[in-house]
Design a protein around this motif. Structure first.
Motif, PDB file in Angstrom:
ATOM      1  N   HIS A  60      32.873  37.265  52.866  1.00  0.00           N
ATOM      2  CA  HIS A  60      33.464  36.627  51.679  1.00  0.00           C
ATOM      3  C   HIS A  60      33.302  37.506  50.440  1.00  0.00           C
ATOM      4  O   HIS A  60      32.921  37.055  49.367  1.00  0.00           O
ATOM      5  N   LEU A  61      33.597  38.793  50.600  1.00  0.00           N
ATOM      6  CA  LEU A  61      33.610  39.737  49.484  1.00  0.00           C
ATOM      7  C   LEU A  61      35.044  40.250  49.342  1.00  0.00           C
ATOM      8  O   LEU A  61      35.417  41.299  49.875  1.00  0.00           O
ATOM      9  N   GLY A  62      35.847  39.465  48.608  1.00  0.00           N
ATOM     10  CA  GLY A  62      37.270  39.770  48.495  1.00  0.00           C
ATOM     11  C   GLY A  62      37.568  41.109  47.874  1.00  0.00           C
ATOM     12  O   GLY A  62      38.501  41.810  48.291  1.00  0.00           O
ATOM     13  N   GLY A  63      36.786  41.489  46.854  1.00  0.00           N
ATOM     14  CA  GLY A  63      37.028  42.769  46.200  1.00  0.00           C
ATOM     15  C   GLY A  63      36.784  43.938  47.127  1.00  0.00           C
ATOM     16  O   GLY A  63      37.577  44.883  47.193  1.00  0.00           O
ATOM     17  N   LEU A  64      35.681  43.875  47.863  1.00  0.00           N
ATOM     18  CA  LEU A  64      35.355  44.957  48.789  1.00  0.00           C
ATOM     19  C   LEU A  64      36.357  45.020  49.940  1.00  0.00           C
ATOM     20  O   LEU A  64      36.676  46.101  50.436  1.00  0.00           O
ATOM     21  N   ALA A  65      36.855  43.855  50.356  1.00  0.00           N
ATOM     22  CA  ALA A  65      37.854  43.831  51.422  1.00  0.00           C
ATOM     23  C   ALA A  65      39.187  44.385  50.926  1.00  0.00           C
ATOM     24  O   ALA A  65      39.837  45.190  51.610  1.00  0.00           O
ATOM     25  N   ALA A  66      39.592  43.957  49.726  1.00  0.00           N
ATOM     26  CA  ALA A  66      40.876  44.404  49.179  1.00  0.00           C
ATOM     27  C   ALA A  66      40.893  45.909  48.942  1.00  0.00           C
ATOM     28  O   ALA A  66      41.929  46.557  49.096  1.00  0.00           O
ATOM     29  N   ARG A  67      39.739  46.462  48.580  1.00  0.00           N
ATOM     30  CA  ARG A  67      39.729  47.901  48.294  1.00  0.00           C
ATOM     31  C   ARG A  67      39.999  48.719  49.551  1.00  0.00           C
ATOM     32  O   ARG A  67      40.512  49.827  49.469  1.00  0.00           O
ATOM     33  N   GLN A  68      39.694  48.159  50.729  1.00  0.00           N
ATOM     34  CA  GLN A  68      39.959  48.903  51.961  1.00  0.00           C
ATOM     35  C   GLN A  68      41.460  49.111  52.159  1.00  0.00           C
ATOM     36  O   GLN A  68      41.892  50.159  52.646  1.00  0.00           O
ATOM     37  N   ALA A 125      37.500  34.468  45.065  1.00  0.00           N
ATOM     38  CA  ALA A 125      37.500  35.377  46.212  1.00  0.00           C
ATOM     39  C   ALA A 125      36.194  36.133  46.370  1.00  0.00           C
ATOM     40  O   ALA A 125      36.054  36.935  47.294  1.00  0.00           O
ATOM     41  N   SER A 126      35.237  35.921  45.459  1.00  0.00           N
ATOM     42  CA  SER A 126      33.969  36.640  45.546  1.00  0.00           C
ATOM     43  C   SER A 126      32.883  35.854  44.833  1.00  0.00           C
ATOM     44  O   SER A 126      33.123  35.262  43.784  1.00  0.00           O
ATOM     45  N   TRP A 127      31.684  35.856  45.393  1.00  0.00           N
ATOM     46  CA  TRP A 127      30.569  35.172  44.734  1.00  0.00           C
ATOM     47  C   TRP A 127      29.941  36.051  43.654  1.00  0.00           C
ATOM     48  O   TRP A 127      29.147  35.574  42.845  1.00  0.00           O
ATOM     49  N   ALA A 128      30.307  37.353  43.624  1.00  0.00           N
ATOM     50  CA  ALA A 128      29.793  38.286  42.609  1.00  0.00           C
ATOM     51  C   ALA A 128      30.961  39.107  42.068  1.00  0.00           C
ATOM     52  O   ALA A 128      31.098  40.292  42.380  1.00  0.00           O
TER      53      ALA A 128
END
Length: 210
Positions: A60-68, A125-128
């Motif tokens: 559930h780390l949307g930013g890290l997933a989207a960057r891929q 999309a992200s808890w942080a």
């Protein structure tokens, strides 16, 4: 892909999925290959992005997933760009960025982080959202500068590592945090190696590659 997530290994009492293990080892290899300015940097990066996308979605780390996804697109461009900057004597030719290029990188990082953090917050999309956004935007800036052959991309990676280690630990991805620490060591060496290459390559060769 399901097998890679459901299966893994336990190290020092901590379980690591094969997806996270393979993805982070591939990402680590990318830094090692980038130091040597080899075209293999980019296909290995593609493999890392596919694996890590699935890892971060499950965390559930949307930013890290989207960057891929964005990294995948930049990797294709970088592969093409590095084929154009090859020199028979000096390999992939690199250079220091101009003052304008450095300011553009800084501006993109600051504005992009703020915008991405707000988007992640709105989408839940992200808890942080803020560190997640900083890593996302910093990665894009770093890879863009790397594709352009700018030495300063290593400094951007140091910032990403500084934000990434505590975020990965807080997310329970301790192996990824460890890899980020190793990244930082390789990044310092890469900064030194690329600066040495800039000094060694003639100005005419650097100008022809820009």
């Amino acid at each position: 892909m399901g097998f890679l997530h459901s299966s893994g290994v336990t190290v020092l009492g901590q379980w690591i999925s094969f997806a996270e293990l393979a993805g982070q080892l591939a990402a680590l290899a990318v830094v090692f290959l980038a130091q040597r300015r080899t075209l293999w940097t980019w296909p290995v990066q593609v493999a890392a992005t596919v694996l890590l996308f699935s890892v971060y979605i499950s965390a559930h780390l949307g930013g890290l997933a989207a960057r891929q996804v964005a990294i995948l697109a930049i990797s294709v461009y970088g592969w093409w760009a590095w084929t154009r900057r090859r020199d028979p004597v000096y390999g992939v030719v690199v250079r220091r960025g101009s003052t304008r290029e450095r300011l553009v990188m800084l501006g993109l990082f600051a504005a992009g982080t703020a915008a991405m953090a707000l988007l992640l917050t709105v989408l839940d999309a992200s808890w942080a959202p803020w560190p997640d956004a900083a890593i996302f935007i910093g990665t894009l800036v770093a890879f863009g500068a790397q594709a352009a052959g700018l030495v300063e991309f290593w400094l951007v990676w140091l910032v990403v590592d500084a934000v990434g280690v505590p975020l990965q630990l807080a997310s329970g991805l301790w192996f990824s945090a460890l890899v980020y620490i190793v990244f930082a060591v390789l990044v310092v060496h890469g900064w030194w190696s690329w600066n040495r290459s800039v000094k060694r390559a003639p100005a005419a060769v650097r100008a022809a590659s820009s």
